[in-house]
Design a protein around this motif. Sequence first.
Motif, PDB file in Angstrom:
ATOM      1  N   ALA A  51     -74.654  10.260 -12.343  1.00  0.00           N
ATOM      2  CA  ALA A  51     -72.871  10.869 -12.532  1.00  0.00           C
ATOM      3  C   ALA A  51     -71.791   9.659 -13.016  1.00  0.00           C
ATOM      4  O   ALA A  51     -71.669   9.598 -13.783  1.00  0.00           O
ATOM      5  CB  ALA A  51     -72.425  11.723 -11.499  1.00  0.00           C
ATOM      6  N   ARG A  52     -72.375   8.470 -12.201  1.00  0.00           N
ATOM      7  CA  ARG A  52     -71.778   7.474 -12.709  1.00  0.00           C
ATOM      8  C   ARG A  52     -72.523   6.511 -14.137  1.00  0.00           C
ATOM      9  O   ARG A  52     -71.901   6.639 -14.698  1.00  0.00           O
ATOM     10  CB  ARG A  52     -71.909   6.197 -11.203  1.00  0.00           C
ATOM     11  CG  ARG A  52     -70.750   4.865 -11.854  1.00  0.00           C
ATOM     12  CD  ARG A  52     -71.770   4.071 -10.579  1.00  0.00           C
ATOM     13  NE  ARG A  52     -73.181   3.447 -11.599  1.00  0.00           N
ATOM     14  CZ  ARG A  52     -73.620   2.877 -10.342  1.00  0.00           C
ATOM     15  NH1 ARG A  52     -73.758   3.469  -8.836  1.00  0.00           N
ATOM     16  NH2 ARG A  52     -74.851   2.490 -10.765  1.00  0.00           N
ATOM     17  N   TRP A  53     -73.994   6.456 -14.009  1.00  0.00           N
ATOM     18  CA  TRP A  53     -74.253   6.325 -15.000  1.00  0.00           C
ATOM     19  C   TRP A  53     -74.070   7.057 -16.436  1.00  0.00           C
ATOM     20  O   TRP A  53     -73.731   6.493 -16.941  1.00  0.00           O
ATOM     21  CB  TRP A  53     -75.840   6.077 -15.586  1.00  0.00           C
ATOM     22  CG  TRP A  53     -76.197   4.657 -14.303  1.00  0.00           C
ATOM     23  CD1 TRP A  53     -76.464   4.964 -12.881  1.00  0.00           C
ATOM     24  CD2 TRP A  53     -76.563   4.090 -15.407  1.00  0.00           C
ATOM     25  NE1 TRP A  53     -77.451   3.858 -12.445  1.00  0.00           N
ATOM     26  CE2 TRP A  53     -78.211   2.792 -14.485  1.00  0.00           C
ATOM     27  CE3 TRP A  53     -76.962   3.855 -16.530  1.00  0.00           C
ATOM     28  CZ2 TRP A  53     -78.177   2.124 -14.437  1.00  0.00           C
ATOM     29  CZ3 TRP A  53     -77.501   2.636 -17.022  1.00  0.00           C
ATOM     30  CH2 TRP A  53     -78.271   1.779 -16.001  1.00  0.00           C
ATOM     31  N   LEU A  54     -74.210   8.363 -16.311  1.00  0.00           N
ATOM     32  CA  LEU A  54     -73.203   9.248 -17.390  1.00  0.00           C
ATOM     33  C   LEU A  54     -71.308   9.043 -17.586  1.00  0.00           C
ATOM     34  O   LEU A  54     -71.226   8.369 -18.726  1.00  0.00           O
ATOM     35  CB  LEU A  54     -73.538  10.546 -16.818  1.00  0.00           C
ATOM     36  CG  LEU A  54     -73.163  11.278 -17.870  1.00  0.00           C
ATOM     37  CD1 LEU A  54     -73.695  11.450 -19.188  1.00  0.00           C
ATOM     38  CD2 LEU A  54     -73.312  13.516 -17.175  1.00  0.00           C
ATOM     39  N   CYS A  55     -71.004   9.150 -17.021  1.00  0.00           N
ATOM     40  CA  CYS A  55     -69.749   8.630 -16.855  1.00  0.00           C
ATOM     41  C   CYS A  55     -69.044   7.060 -17.721  1.00  0.00           C
ATOM     42  O   CYS A  55     -69.134   6.621 -18.877  1.00  0.00           O
ATOM     43  CB  CYS A  55     -69.095   8.168 -15.533  1.00  0.00           C
ATOM     44  SG  CYS A  55     -66.485   7.591 -15.788  1.00  0.00           S
ATOM     45  N   GLU A  56     -70.770   6.118 -17.879  1.00  0.00           N
ATOM     46  CA  GLU A  56     -70.646   4.527 -17.698  1.00  0.00           C
ATOM     47  C   GLU A  56     -71.271   4.672 -19.652  1.00  0.00           C
ATOM     48  O   GLU A  56     -69.981   3.828 -20.084  1.00  0.00           O
ATOM     49  CB  GLU A  56     -71.509   3.748 -16.887  1.00  0.00           C
ATOM     50  CG  GLU A  56     -70.518   3.391 -15.357  1.00  0.00           C
ATOM     51  CD  GLU A  56     -71.313   2.417 -14.880  1.00  0.00           C
ATOM     52  OE1 GLU A  56     -72.615   2.589 -15.122  1.00  0.00           O
ATOM     53  OE2 GLU A  56     -71.024   2.209 -14.071  1.00  0.00           O
ATOM     54  N   GLN A  57     -71.810   5.227 -19.364  1.00  0.00           N
ATOM     55  CA  GLN A  57     -72.362   5.913 -20.731  1.00  0.00           C
ATOM     56  C   GLN A  57     -71.329   6.312 -22.199  1.00  0.00           C
ATOM     57  O   GLN A  57     -71.311   5.859 -22.613  1.00  0.00           O
ATOM     58  CB  GLN A  57     -73.720   6.467 -20.825  1.00  0.00           C
ATOM     59  CG  GLN A  57     -74.142   5.789 -20.161  1.00  0.00           C
ATOM     60  CD  GLN A  57     -75.004   3.910 -20.473  1.00  0.00           C
ATOM     61  OE1 GLN A  57     -74.576   3.859 -21.935  1.00  0.00           O
ATOM     62  NE2 GLN A  57     -74.616   2.816 -19.342  1.00  0.00           N
ATOM     63  N   GLN A  58     -70.670   7.189 -21.442  1.00  0.00           N
ATOM     64  CA  GLN A  58     -69.885   7.950 -22.315  1.00  0.00           C
ATOM     65  C   GLN A  58     -68.256   6.922 -22.496  1.00  0.00           C
ATOM     66  O   GLN A  58     -68.121   7.552 -23.425  1.00  0.00           O
ATOM     67  CB  GLN A  58     -68.936   9.401 -21.348  1.00  0.00           C
ATOM     68  CG  GLN A  58     -70.328  10.586 -21.859  1.00  0.00           C
ATOM     69  CD  GLN A  58     -69.966  11.529 -19.952  1.00  0.00           C
ATOM     70  OE1 GLN A  58     -69.088  11.286 -19.484  1.00  0.00           O
ATOM     71  NE2 GLN A  58     -70.194  12.775 -20.875  1.00  0.00           N
ATOM     72  N   LYS A  59     -68.417   6.087 -21.707  1.00  0.00           N
ATOM     73  CA  LYS A  59     -66.823   5.370 -21.856  1.00  0.00           C
ATOM     74  C   LYS A  59     -67.992   4.299 -22.823  1.00  0.00           C
ATOM     75  O   LYS A  59     -66.943   3.292 -23.989  1.00  0.00           O
ATOM     76  CB  LYS A  59     -66.655   4.166 -20.539  1.00  0.00           C
ATOM     77  CG  LYS A  59     -65.848   5.517 -19.354  1.00  0.00           C
ATOM     78  CD  LYS A  59     -65.990   4.741 -18.851  1.00  0.00           C
ATOM     79  CE  LYS A  59     -64.636   6.057 -17.006  1.00  0.00           C
ATOM     80  NZ  LYS A  59     -64.305   5.126 -16.177  1.00  0.00           N
ATOM     81  N   VAL A  60     -68.779   4.017 -22.641  1.00  0.00           N
ATOM     82  CA  VAL A  60     -69.327   3.028 -23.856  1.00  0.00           C
ATOM     83  C   VAL A  60     -69.622   3.179 -25.231  1.00  0.00           C
ATOM     84  O   VAL A  60     -69.007   2.640 -26.035  1.00  0.00           O
ATOM     85  CB  VAL A  60     -70.339   2.304 -23.356  1.00  0.00           C
ATOM     86  CG1 VAL A  60     -71.723   2.054 -24.208  1.00  0.00           C
ATOM     87  CG2 VAL A  60     -71.202   1.663 -22.330  1.00  0.00           C
TER      88      VAL A  60
END
Length: 80
Positions: A51-60
């Motif tokens: 979930a953290r990775w998904l959120c970080e990639q969406q922010k990128v």
Amino acid sequence: MDRMIPSNIVEQWMTHLRLQRTRARDMIWLIEKGATFHDGREGQPTTDATARWLCEQQKVIEEVDRLVALYDALNAESAL
């Protein structure tokens, strides 16, 4: 402070940003297809970090889209 930056350097930055966005999209695709990512220690997974990775990639992607839009707007201004 305004500085003149050679256009080839700016183009290299933009290429890098677009590549980062492509990598983020690929990572999101992998997660959506079932890939999981885990934090760990000494090779042993400890917590699910998907979930953290998904959120970080969406922010990128959001940030790169914002910067590309800014770049495009500046180029449109200078073309007038």
